[in-house]
Design a protein around this motif. Structure first.
Motif, PDB file in Angstrom:
ATOM      1  N   THR A   1       0.748  -1.208   0.320  1.00 53.75           N
ATOM      2  CA  THR A   1      -0.262  -0.260  -0.117  1.00 53.75           C
ATOM      3  C   THR A   1       0.757   1.089  -0.025  1.00 53.75           C
ATOM      4  OG1 THR A   1      -2.150  -1.045   1.316  1.00 53.75           O
ATOM      5  CG2 THR A   1      -1.577   0.974   1.171  1.00 53.75           C
ATOM      6  N   VAL A   2       0.407   1.960  -0.844  1.00 51.92           N
ATOM      7  CA  VAL A   2       0.959   3.722  -1.084  1.00 51.92           C
ATOM      8  C   VAL A   2       0.165   4.386  -1.307  1.00 51.92           C
ATOM      9  CG1 VAL A   2       3.442   1.894  -1.860  1.00 51.92           C
ATOM     10  CG2 VAL A   2       2.065   2.791  -3.400  1.00 51.92           C
ATOM     11  N   THR A   3       0.679   5.596  -0.911  1.00 54.87           N
ATOM     12  CA  THR A   3       0.356   6.966  -1.492  1.00 54.87           C
ATOM     13  C   THR A   3       1.049   7.942  -2.393  1.00 54.87           C
ATOM     14  OG1 THR A   3       1.291   8.394   0.406  1.00 54.87           O
ATOM     15  CG2 THR A   3      -0.973   7.203   0.855  1.00 54.87           C
ATOM     16  N   ALA A   4       0.602   8.268  -3.443  1.00 56.69           N
ATOM     17  CA  ALA A   4       1.002   8.795  -4.675  1.00 56.69           C
ATOM     18  C   ALA A   4       0.326   9.623  -4.947  1.00 56.69           C
ATOM     19  CB  ALA A   4       1.314   8.119  -5.656  1.00 56.69           C
ATOM     20  N   SER A   5      -0.113  10.994  -6.069  1.00 57.56           N
ATOM     21  CA  SER A   5      -0.763  11.564  -7.135  1.00 57.56           C
ATOM     22  C   SER A   5      -1.069  10.751  -8.317  1.00 57.56           C
ATOM     23  CB  SER A   5       0.428  12.222  -6.903  1.00 57.56           C
ATOM     24  OG  SER A   5       1.733  12.915  -7.369  1.00 57.56           O
ATOM     25  N   SER A   6      -0.184  10.524  -9.057  1.00 56.60           N
ATOM     26  CA  SER A   6      -0.396   9.029  -9.884  1.00 56.60           C
ATOM     27  C   SER A   6      -0.564   8.330  -9.970  1.00 56.60           C
ATOM     28  CB  SER A   6       0.287  10.570 -11.260  1.00 56.60           C
ATOM     29  OG  SER A   6       2.129   9.084 -10.774  1.00 56.60           O
ATOM     30  N   ARG A   7      -0.783   7.086 -10.863  1.00 56.77           N
ATOM     31  CA  ARG A   7      -0.304   5.677 -10.887  1.00 56.77           C
ATOM     32  C   ARG A   7       0.869   5.241 -10.629  1.00 56.77           C
ATOM     33  NH1 ARG A   7      -5.482   3.266 -13.811  1.00 56.77           N
ATOM     34  NH2 ARG A   7      -6.287   3.294 -11.797  1.00 56.77           N
ATOM     35  N   GLU A   8       0.994   6.556 -11.415  1.00 59.46           N
ATOM     36  CA  GLU A   8       2.285   5.424 -12.441  1.00 59.46           C
ATOM     37  C   GLU A   8       4.163   5.703 -10.829  1.00 59.46           C
ATOM     38  OE1 GLU A   8       0.695   8.081 -14.302  1.00 59.46           O
ATOM     39  OE2 GLU A   8      -0.076   6.300 -15.710  1.00 59.46           O
ATOM     40  N   ALA A   9       3.483   6.817 -10.623  1.00 56.49           N
ATOM     41  CA  ALA A   9       4.521   7.056  -8.930  1.00 56.49           C
ATOM     42  C   ALA A   9       4.535   6.408  -7.822  1.00 56.49           C
ATOM     43  CB  ALA A   9       4.160   7.992  -8.357  1.00 56.49           C
ATOM     44  N   ALA A  10       2.895   5.883  -8.284  1.00 56.55           N
ATOM     45  CA  ALA A  10       2.938   4.793  -7.121  1.00 56.55           C
ATOM     46  C   ALA A  10       2.950   3.762  -7.709  1.00 56.55           C
ATOM     47  CB  ALA A  10       0.946   4.860  -7.022  1.00 56.55           C
ATOM     48  N   LYS A  11       3.118   3.188  -8.582  1.00 52.70           N
ATOM     49  CA  LYS A  11       3.708   1.978  -8.650  1.00 52.70           C
ATOM     50  C   LYS A  11       5.153   1.465  -8.873  1.00 52.70           C
ATOM     51  CE  LYS A  11       4.386  -1.518 -12.458  1.00 52.70           C
ATOM     52  NZ  LYS A  11       3.383  -1.519 -14.062  1.00 52.70           N
ATOM     53  N   ARG A  12       5.990   3.024  -9.242  1.00 51.72           N
ATOM     54  CA  ARG A  12       7.281   2.448  -8.795  1.00 51.72           C
ATOM     55  C   ARG A  12       8.064   2.516  -7.141  1.00 51.72           C
ATOM     56  NH1 ARG A  12       7.077   7.514 -12.158  1.00 51.72           N
ATOM     57  NH2 ARG A  12       7.265   8.558 -11.010  1.00 51.72           N
ATOM     58  N   ARG A  13       7.517   3.536  -6.749  1.00 56.34           N
ATOM     59  CA  ARG A  13       6.784   3.635  -4.522  1.00 56.34           C
ATOM     60  C   ARG A  13       6.955   2.004  -4.748  1.00 56.34           C
ATOM     61  NH1 ARG A  13       4.517   8.570  -2.060  1.00 56.34           N
ATOM     62  NH2 ARG A  13       6.140   7.676  -0.286  1.00 56.34           N
ATOM     63  N   ALA A  14       5.750   1.109  -5.563  1.00 57.82           N
ATOM     64  CA  ALA A  14       5.454  -0.132  -5.276  1.00 57.82           C
ATOM     65  C   ALA A  14       6.388  -0.872  -4.704  1.00 57.82           C
ATOM     66  CB  ALA A  14       4.150  -0.617  -4.892  1.00 57.82           C
ATOM     67  N   GLU A  15       7.008  -0.727  -6.219  1.00 55.71           N
ATOM     68  CA  GLU A  15       8.422  -1.599  -6.560  1.00 55.71           C
ATOM     69  C   GLU A  15       9.273  -1.447  -5.923  1.00 55.71           C
ATOM     70  OE1 GLU A  15       8.464  -0.691 -10.495  1.00 55.71           O
ATOM     71  OE2 GLU A  15       7.396  -2.031 -10.877  1.00 55.71           O
ATOM     72  N   GLN A  16       9.679   0.049  -4.864  1.00 57.84           N
ATOM     73  CA  GLN A  16      10.873  -0.182  -4.292  1.00 57.84           C
ATOM     74  C   GLN A  16      10.659  -0.839  -2.813  1.00 57.84           C
ATOM     75  OE1 GLN A  16      10.812   4.355  -4.581  1.00 57.84           O
ATOM     76  NE2 GLN A  16      11.951   4.697  -5.630  1.00 57.84           N
ATOM     77  N   ALA A  17       9.362   0.080  -2.429  1.00 60.30           N
ATOM     78  CA  ALA A  17       8.772  -0.481  -0.826  1.00 60.30           C
ATOM     79  C   ALA A  17       9.092  -2.672  -1.408  1.00 60.30           C
ATOM     80  CB  ALA A  17       7.432  -0.782  -0.534  1.00 60.30           C
TER      81      ALA A  17
END
Length: 102
Positions: A57-73
């Motif tokens: 689960t991540v918070t972000a302003s866009s789907r692409e940014a969220a996907k990057r953050r999820a992969e990092q997590a």
């Protein structure tokens, strides 16, 4: 020290002593942190990704940014568990998306 802790300490020190005595500091901190996060993340949405069997689960302003953050997590979680990163076959699939209610 985190931003919300600094902000809470600044707010708490501005209260009059009688107001501080009337409030439970632990409960006040929880409520303040919830409101602080709500104000800071006002334009962000919550995304839940599935990577293999793991939910991220991540918070972000866009789907692409969220996907990057999820992969990092995901990479951080594997590193913390001492497991190697899968060579192939793992992708982040969007499980849900919700806007923050105002």
């Amino acid at each position: 020290m985190r931003k919300n802790q600094i902000a809470f300490d600044n707010w708490w020190s501005c209260l009059a002593p009688n107001e501080q005595a009337a409030l439970d500091k632990v409960a006040a901190r929880k409520l303040f942190n919830a409101g602080f996060r709500y104000g800071v993340d006002a334009n962000k949405r919550k995304f839940v990704f599935m990577i293999g069997r793991r939910r991220i689960t991540v918070t972000a302003s866009s789907r692409e940014a969220a996907k990057r953050r999820a992969e990092q997590a995901f990479k951080k979680r594997l590193a913390a568990a001492g497991k190697p990163l899968p060579a192939v076959g793992w992708t982040a699939h969007l499980a849900s998306e919700e806007a923050t209610a105002r």
